[in-house]
Motif scaffolding. Structure first.
Motif, mmCIF file in Angstrom:
data_model
loop_
_atom_site.group_PDB
_atom_site.id
_atom_site.type_symbol
_atom_site.label_atom_id
_atom_site.label_comp_id
_atom_site.label_asym_id
_atom_site.label_seq_id
_atom_site.Cartn_x
_atom_site.Cartn_y
_atom_site.Cartn_z
ATOM 1 N N LEU A 94 0.806 -1.212 0.000
ATOM 2 C CA LEU A 94 0.000 0.000 0.000
ATOM 3 C C LEU A 94 0.842 1.266 0.000
ATOM 4 O O LEU A 94 0.371 2.313 -0.460
ATOM 5 C CB LEU A 94 -0.954 0.008 1.199
ATOM 6 C CG LEU A 94 -2.333 -0.632 0.967
ATOM 7 C CD1 LEU A 94 -2.209 -2.103 0.599
ATOM 8 C CD2 LEU A 94 -3.221 -0.470 2.193
ATOM 9 N N ARG B 14 1.109 2.270 -3.550
ATOM 10 C CA ARG B 14 -0.087 2.042 -4.356
ATOM 11 C C ARG B 14 -0.487 3.242 -5.212
ATOM 12 O O ARG B 14 -0.815 3.098 -6.385
ATOM 13 C CB ARG B 14 -1.250 1.610 -3.461
ATOM 14 C CG ARG B 14 -2.514 1.278 -4.241
ATOM 15 C CD ARG B 14 -3.185 0.044 -3.712
ATOM 16 N NE ARG B 14 -2.361 -1.132 -3.785
ATOM 17 C CZ ARG B 14 -2.704 -2.309 -3.255
ATOM 18 N NH1 ARG B 14 -3.839 -2.428 -2.592
ATOM 19 N NH2 ARG B 14 -1.922 -3.348 -3.370
ATOM 20 N N SER B 15 -0.458 4.432 -4.637
ATOM 21 C CA SER B 15 -0.851 5.611 -5.405
ATOM 22 C C SER B 15 0.061 5.807 -6.608
ATOM 23 O O SER B 15 -0.396 6.140 -7.712
ATOM 24 C CB SER B 15 -0.827 6.857 -4.524
ATOM 25 O OG SER B 15 -1.860 6.805 -3.567
ATOM 26 N N GLU C 255 -10.954 -0.387 4.413
ATOM 27 C CA GLU C 255 -9.738 0.378 4.161
ATOM 28 C C GLU C 255 -8.572 -0.120 5.014
ATOM 29 O O GLU C 255 -7.437 0.340 4.852
ATOM 30 C CB GLU C 255 -9.981 1.865 4.445
ATOM 31 C CG GLU C 255 -10.995 2.505 3.514
ATOM 32 C CD GLU C 255 -10.609 2.391 2.047
ATOM 33 O OE1 GLU C 255 -9.421 2.551 1.716
ATOM 34 O OE2 GLU C 255 -11.507 2.123 1.225
ATOM 35 N N LEU D 217 -7.243 -4.462 -3.588
ATOM 36 C CA LEU D 217 -7.558 -3.043 -3.677
ATOM 37 C C LEU D 217 -8.875 -2.731 -2.978
ATOM 38 O O LEU D 217 -9.784 -3.558 -2.955
ATOM 39 C CB LEU D 217 -7.638 -2.588 -5.132
ATOM 40 C CG LEU D 217 -6.306 -2.233 -5.798
ATOM 41 C CD1 LEU D 217 -5.498 -3.482 -6.083
ATOM 42 C CD2 LEU D 217 -6.529 -1.437 -7.068
ATOM 43 N N GLU E 102 -9.271 3.125 -3.337
ATOM 44 C CA GLU E 102 -8.095 3.044 -4.212
ATOM 45 C C GLU E 102 -8.518 2.981 -5.679
ATOM 46 O O GLU E 102 -7.895 3.609 -6.547
ATOM 47 C CB GLU E 102 -7.244 1.844 -3.824
ATOM 48 C CG GLU E 102 -6.519 2.035 -2.506
ATOM 49 C CD GLU E 102 -5.897 0.761 -1.962
ATOM 50 O OE1 GLU E 102 -4.975 0.875 -1.143
ATOM 51 O OE2 GLU E 102 -6.334 -0.341 -2.354
ATOM 52 N N GLN F 194 -9.205 6.238 -7.376
ATOM 53 C CA GLN F 194 -8.078 7.068 -7.804
ATOM 54 C C GLN F 194 -7.973 7.118 -9.324
ATOM 55 O O GLN F 194 -7.503 8.101 -9.891
ATOM 56 C CB GLN F 194 -6.776 6.539 -7.203
ATOM 57 C CG GLN F 194 -6.677 6.726 -5.697
ATOM 58 C CD GLN F 194 -5.379 6.179 -5.130
ATOM 59 O OE1 GLN F 194 -4.332 6.289 -5.752
ATOM 60 N NE2 GLN F 194 -5.457 5.570 -3.958
#
Length: 235
Positions: free
Chosen positions: A146, A149-150, A176, A186, A190, A193
């Motif tokens: 995580l 992850r972004s 979450e 996920l 997420e 996004q």
């Protein structure tokens, strides 16, 4: 599917991933896994030696495709998904961070039109920016922790061309709270996004594999925004 693999293989993968995290090299373990397999596909938990059935289903329901469309397969593994796209006339680039995996693909498909390359999802080549009409991402994001992850989601989104399609397959978690992994499924937040990165959701299919009904998976079709109005469909 990973959860259906022998326990010793699951533990080995988790050990490799943990060691990679401790070294702050979250994707380094893939090369170790492929290299240690020494050509034995049974040692690769996700290797089906066939295209993913939910990719095949989507492709059958979306033919015909325009000729010479550019496709990208993220984390291509042993190459079956890439070959399925090439057989439909796509100009396919398929990459994996593992050099051993790419060499394996080239050995399996010596006459392939697919361009197999070694690349890192955390460092996408600049020339790939919005370069592909169709992008297939299957369970690579969930294989990374995580804390990156972004960045990974941004990398996936950035390669989709204007008006292009991203087809994503992943495990889904309902909370979450950070799960134990790998994999790290996920969350809905997420997935949202992608929408902040100018991709809108076209269709979503929730499914499970075999008897693992408690392991929820999702196939989502996204498209990059353009001037045409859009709507969201779920089924």
């Amino acid at each position: 599917m990973f959860e259906q693999q022998p326990e010793n293989l699951q533990l080995f993968v988790k050990q490799l991933a943990t060691e990679a995290l401790q070294k702050s090299e979250p994707s380094a373990w893939f090369e170790v896994l492929y290299a240690k397999a020494k050509g034995d596909a049974a040692q690769i938990p996700w290797a089906k030696l066939a295209p993913h059935p939910y990719l095949q289903d989507w492709l059958m329901n979306h033919e015909p495709f325009a000729s010479q469309q550019k496709a990208l397969v993220i984390g291509c593994g042993l190459g079956d998904d890439a070959e399925a796209l090439a057989n439909l006339g796509f100009e396919v680039t398929a990459f994996d961070i593992s050099q051993s995996a790419i060499a394996w693909c080239q050995e399996r498909f010596p006459d392939s039109t697919v361009k197999y390359v070694v690349a890192d999802l955390l460092a996408i080549p600049l020339q790939w920016h919005q370069a592909f009409d169709f992008v297939f991402e299957c369970r690579n994001i969930q294989a990374l922790p995580l804390n990156v992850r972004s960045s990974v989601i941004s990398s996936v989104a950035t390669v989709v061309a204007l008006g292009g399609t991203l087809l994503l397959i992943t495990h889904l978690r309902e909370t979450e709270v950070e799960p134990n992994g790998p994999p790290w499924p996920l969350s809905n937040s997420e997935l949202k996004q992608f929408e902040s990165l100018e991709l809108y959701q076209v269709k979503q299919l929730v499914f499970s594999e075999s008897k693992q009904i408690d392991v929820k998976q999702v196939r989502i079709e996204y498209q990059r925004h353009n001037s045409i109005s859009h709507s969201v469909q779920s089924f």
